[in-house]
Design an enzyme around this catalytic site. Sequence first.
Site, short mmCIF file in Angstrom:
data_model
loop_
_atom_site.label_atom_id
_atom_site.label_comp_id
_atom_site.label_asym_id
_atom_site.label_seq_id
_atom_site.Cartn_x
_atom_site.Cartn_y
_atom_site.Cartn_z
N GLU A 1 0.85 -1.20 0.00
CA GLU A 1 0.00 0.00 0.00
C GLU A 1 0.88 1.25 0.00
O GLU A 1 2.07 1.15 0.26
CB GLU A 1 -0.94 -0.01 1.21
CG GLU A 1 -0.24 0.00 2.55
CD GLU A 1 -1.20 -0.27 3.71
OE1 GLU A 1 -2.41 -0.18 3.55
OE2 GLU A 1 -0.68 -0.57 4.80
N LYS B 1 2.79 4.60 1.14
CA LYS B 1 3.28 5.11 2.43
C LYS B 1 2.88 6.58 2.51
O LYS B 1 3.42 7.43 1.82
CB LYS B 1 4.79 4.97 2.52
CG LYS B 1 5.27 5.47 3.87
CD LYS B 1 6.71 5.15 4.13
CE LYS B 1 7.03 5.46 5.58
NZ LYS B 1 6.73 6.85 5.95
N ASP C 1 2.45 10.33 3.64
CA ASP C 1 3.36 11.30 4.25
C ASP C 1 2.55 12.16 5.22
O ASP C 1 2.21 13.30 4.94
CB ASP C 1 4.00 12.15 3.15
CG ASP C 1 5.29 12.77 3.62
OD1 ASP C 1 5.72 12.47 4.74
OD2 ASP C 1 5.86 13.56 2.85
N TYR D 1 -4.51 1.54 8.69
CA TYR D 1 -3.73 0.51 8.02
C TYR D 1 -3.22 -0.60 8.93
O TYR D 1 -2.50 -1.48 8.50
CB TYR D 1 -2.56 1.11 7.24
CG TYR D 1 -1.69 2.09 7.98
CD1 TYR D 1 -0.95 1.70 9.08
CD2 TYR D 1 -1.59 3.41 7.54
CE1 TYR D 1 -0.15 2.60 9.75
CE2 TYR D 1 -0.78 4.32 8.20
CZ TYR D 1 -0.06 3.91 9.31
OH TYR D 1 0.74 4.80 9.97
N LYS E 1 11.12 3.48 0.05
CA LYS E 1 10.99 4.92 -0.16
C LYS E 1 11.27 5.30 -1.61
O LYS E 1 12.13 4.72 -2.26
CB LYS E 1 11.98 5.68 0.75
CG LYS E 1 11.81 5.40 2.22
CD LYS E 1 10.54 6.00 2.79
CE LYS E 1 10.75 7.37 3.41
NZ LYS E 1 11.53 7.44 4.61
N CYS F 1 33.53 36.72 13.25
CA CYS F 1 32.12 36.33 13.27
C CYS F 1 31.28 37.37 12.54
O CYS F 1 31.37 38.56 12.85
CB CYS F 1 31.67 36.21 14.72
SG CYS F 1 29.89 36.03 14.89
N CYS G 1 29.11 39.33 15.29
CA CYS G 1 29.62 40.19 16.36
C CYS G 1 31.07 40.61 16.17
O CYS G 1 31.60 41.38 16.97
CB CYS G 1 29.45 39.49 17.72
SG CYS G 1 30.62 38.16 18.01
N CYS H 1 32.49 31.00 16.68
CA CYS H 1 32.65 32.37 17.13
C CYS H 1 33.07 32.31 18.59
O CYS H 1 32.52 31.54 19.37
CB CYS H 1 31.33 33.12 16.99
SG CYS H 1 31.29 34.62 17.96
N CYS I 1 27.90 37.87 21.49
CA CYS I 1 27.42 37.65 20.13
C CYS I 1 25.88 37.57 20.09
O CYS I 1 25.29 36.77 20.81
CB CYS I 1 28.02 36.36 19.60
SG CYS I 1 27.50 35.95 17.95
C1 9MJ Z 1 2.19 4.56 6.27
N1 9MJ Z 1 2.95 5.43 6.92
O1 9MJ Z 1 1.60 4.87 5.29
C2 9MJ Z 1 2.26 1.55 8.09
N2 9MJ Z 1 2.09 3.23 6.79
O2 9MJ Z 1 2.13 -0.47 9.40
C3 9MJ Z 1 1.37 2.19 6.26
N3 9MJ Z 1 2.62 2.81 7.93
C4 9MJ Z 1 2.60 0.73 9.23
N4 9MJ Z 1 1.50 1.16 7.07
C5 9MJ Z 1 2.65 -0.99 10.54
N5 9MJ Z 1 0.70 2.25 5.11
C6 9MJ Z 1 3.44 -0.05 11.10
C7 9MJ Z 1 3.42 1.05 10.27
#
Ligand code: 9MJ
Length: 699
Positions: free
Chosen positions: A115, A117, A119, A227, A316, A410, A413, A428, A434
Amino acid sequence: MAAAKAASAQAQKLRAELERHNHQYYVLDQPLISDAEYDRLFRELQQLESAHPELASPDSPTRRVGGAPLPQFEPFRHRTPMLSLSNAFTEDELAAFDKRVSEGLKTSQVEYLAEPKFDGLAISLTYVRGLFTQGATRGDGYTGEDVTPNLRTIKSIPLRLKAAAVPALIEVRGEVLMYRRDFDRMNQRQRENGEKEFVNPRNAAAGSLRQLDSRITAKRPLRFFAYAIGAIDGAAAPATHAELENWLEALGLPVCAERRVVLGAQGLMQYYRAMGARRAELPYEIDGVVYKVNSLAGQERLGFVARAPRFAIAHKFPAEEAMTEVLAIEVQVGRTGALTPVARLKPVFVGGVTVTNATLHNLDQVRAKDVRAGDTVIVRRAGDVIPEVVRVLPEKRSPAALAFQMPGKCPECGSKVERLESEAVYRCTGGLFCPAQRKQALLHFASRRAMDIEGLGEKLVEQLVDAGMVHTPADLYDRSRLNAARLAALERMAEKSAANVIAAIDSSKQAPLARFIFALGIYHVGEEVAKILARHFGSLDRLLAADWDGLIAEKERVQKENARRRNKDETLLTPVLHGVGPEIIQSIANFLRQPHNRDVIRQLRASGAVDETRVRPSAKSGGTLEGKTFVLTGTLPNLSREQAKELIEAQGGKVSGSVSAKTDYVVAGAEAGSKLARAQELGIAVLDEAGLQQLLKES
Ligand code: 9MJ
């Protein structure tokens, strides 16, 4: 009676209907009614509830508007740890993960749930008998912050789970985030209202969730995706992660539609590439994909390493890179005096933000990459990290481009810049004067082991410096600058607290010489070195007049002589300033050579801050717990916290309020919470009351 019954029935009907529309809109993305119609139903319910307060209910959609601000967030201990995931950045790392898993499970081809990840921010939601009762941030994985009122405002989080049969208790884990289009709209609103814009959806989501005033959170367009689960009680989890997520969906929780079951390393790579290609068209930001062993029995068998599960990994996406131009290389002075070269860049959009500077870390890095003003460079920004210059494109360099030089003085200062032999960092030496180091210098000066000025903490120092009332530690004792009346005029300051701070400053006067020397914050001069200096010189005048170069030469001579004597088994010479190495002496010399620093020291002396007849610090010193820091948490069986503190301090120990790497012992009683968890995490010795008594007896 009949009217009350009818009102109750109507309220229930409206609640069910509103939550159904929330679900349609925020979870399924399929609204069935207009916003105006939704608002009408909502107002009707609000009116009904205010006419019949006895109908109030924790799962009413009217509870999603936020409530009175909290004074602070309470710690929330996760029933099962909320661990983070390990990362894979390359195909090789991914293949290694799949190999470990398939060997661990003794299968040739492992089934995974893959799935995106997200942010965003990981959170945990607790449902008791289907009712949302508490929600918390991840925190350090063991203890997070209870942000329940804020989570309640997120419309895609059900206040009550759907299904007929719900577990007695379930912790649902997932991510809070902001859709890109919602983020853009919100920023447009911020702009129109002349308010600060957010940098990116992640920061906006984090900032919104950490609001103490949940009415503000309610106005922010946050979303949630589930999730995983933590603790579960009164229901059996299904056999696979895919089924688990289907079940969460059936309970009314939002689950990502992009999840897929895939086979083996090849399946993982295919999914990774497909999501990479679709990344830009998703409504939310992702920074990679996550793979989890699909079989929950398999997950259990693989277990955990250190702080991450062995059965899952985050793959990643590469950090985004962009090309731009270095307009100039400037030098920033940090709070502790470290000089950092910074590349000022022609603005470039990368990794979700417009980048205008990039750190070059230190001179060695600048030289290694050979970055020069005017260069065309590749910059990179990943996640929340500071943007950095990856490399220079030498073919685009002008022949006139000059190599970067660290300034000798510096930029803030004008004090001399030093680089000690063993370090990469230039500093410095104008620590007491400073402007860049002002706040840090004052905080250190006032800190407990230095001048011990109670009440002069981070917030107040910030205010005093920002208001221009205090520039150097000497200003603290100047009552024409700093007095109770002027202090009381500051925000969050009352007359009483202002008078207390002034009294604390006054009673810090007459510090023993060693404490005073330590308080000056000379780089490398800790408490021990300060004591040695105080004993050796005996007065400020002698310290200020010392021949440092002569001392360094003398130390080097003794070192050499002793090396010779050691070979011949002869008696060794005792070096001057035993325990203070040449590099420390160099640092002291550089500091004391700055006229600005000497001025401040003279002013401090004139105002009576130091008593030079008292060479050694505090009356309590000399105890065997001297230098040891304790943190007390929980309830001890026989001792009150005050009593325990007194006993420790009587032996020269210190008691501090928070656990850090500097803590020596944590004394934990019943119902110890996050401090104990933190101690365990840092590997700090934990004592119970008996252990403390033993230690006190031994000392
Ligand atoms: C994120 N950050 O999208 C997990 N995560 O599952 C997804 N993090 C996760 N799964 C178990 N899609 C620990 C963290």
